[in-house]
Design a protein around this motif. Structure first.
Motif, short mmCIF file in Angstrom:
data_model
loop_
_atom_site.label_atom_id
_atom_site.label_comp_id
_atom_site.label_asym_id
_atom_site.label_seq_id
_atom_site.Cartn_x
_atom_site.Cartn_y
_atom_site.Cartn_z
N THR A 132 -48.98 -5.14 -6.45
CA THR A 132 -48.36 -5.59 -5.14
C THR A 132 -47.82 -6.98 -4.99
O THR A 132 -46.59 -7.14 -4.66
N ALA A 133 -48.55 -7.91 -5.47
CA ALA A 133 -48.14 -9.18 -5.85
C ALA A 133 -46.94 -9.43 -6.51
O ALA A 133 -46.02 -10.35 -6.28
N GLN A 134 -46.97 -8.61 -7.64
CA GLN A 134 -45.83 -8.59 -8.43
C GLN A 134 -44.61 -8.14 -7.91
O GLN A 134 -43.59 -8.80 -7.88
N ALA A 135 -44.66 -7.04 -7.33
CA ALA A 135 -43.32 -6.47 -6.52
C ALA A 135 -42.98 -7.34 -5.30
O ALA A 135 -41.89 -7.41 -5.04
N VAL A 142 -43.62 -14.49 -11.54
CA VAL A 142 -44.79 -13.92 -12.21
C VAL A 142 -44.79 -14.51 -13.70
O VAL A 142 -45.98 -14.98 -14.16
N ALA A 143 -43.74 -14.71 -14.33
CA ALA A 143 -43.78 -15.60 -15.77
C ALA A 143 -44.23 -16.99 -15.44
O ALA A 143 -44.86 -17.09 -16.52
N ALA A 144 -43.67 -17.58 -14.48
CA ALA A 144 -44.24 -18.96 -14.31
C ALA A 144 -45.76 -19.01 -14.14
O ALA A 144 -46.55 -19.88 -14.64
N ALA A 145 -46.27 -17.90 -13.37
CA ALA A 145 -47.60 -18.14 -12.86
C ALA A 145 -48.54 -17.58 -14.34
O ALA A 145 -49.59 -18.35 -14.70
N LEU A 146 -47.96 -16.71 -15.08
CA LEU A 146 -48.53 -16.37 -16.25
C LEU A 146 -48.59 -17.41 -17.46
O LEU A 146 -49.61 -17.67 -17.99
#
Length: 164
Positions: A132-135, A142-146
């Motif tokens: 849900t957060a990714q969507a 998401v790439a930056a958070a990862l």
């Protein structure tokens, strides 16, 4: 040249960075608390200790089958504590120990497929929350958070725990 418009390096940029770091720490603590709540519930439901669930995660996430010694290093436990943990996990059907075919002295730890399914089912709310957060994320977030979490985990893994 010092900036007062909030650009990095200026007084407001330093203040903004400190506030972001503080907010990040708060959110990481909140997420850690929620994950721990799920871990403890899973451990209770399976008749395990929270440390046993940490061991399962380490076995699941390892690039190659772990040995009890590598698991001991990862968890920071004594060899006796790891043996007791593995005994509980094996009795509960979560892991199996297998001797290495080339060197029978070496034991590899394997997460049993049926037990993986049980864990995946139990932790589905965590996967759904992540999806849900990714969507709801903007492209690149998401790439930056990862990337940030990967660097943080690497730095933490190189940090020794304080001795008591």
């Amino acid at each position: 040249m010092e900036s007062t418009d909030g650009a990095p390096g200026g007084p407001l940029g330093d203040e903004r960075a400190a506030l972001e770091l503080q907010a990040l720490a708060v959110q990481l603590r909140r997420m850690n608390g929620e994950v721990n709540r799920l871990v403890h519930a899973f451990a209770h439901a399976q008749g395990l200790h929270a440390t046993d669930v940490q061991a399962l995660a380490a076995i699941l996430d390892a690039d190659a089958p772990l040995t009890p010694g590598r698991l001991r290093e990862h968890l920071g436990l004594t060899s006796g504590a790891v043996t007791a943990c593995l005994d509980r996990l094996e009795r509960a059907g979560h892991v199996r120990r297998a001797r290495d075919s080339a060197d029978r002295r070496v034991v590899h730890l394997h997460y049993e497929p049926a037990a993986k399914w049980v864990a995946r089912s139990f932790f589905m709310p965590l996967a759904e929350a992540a999806a849900t957060a990714q969507a709801l994320s903007e492209p690149g977030e998401v790439a930056a958070a990862l990337s940030l979490l990967t660097r943080m985990n690497g730095a933490l893994a190189r940090t020794e725990s304080p001795r008591r």
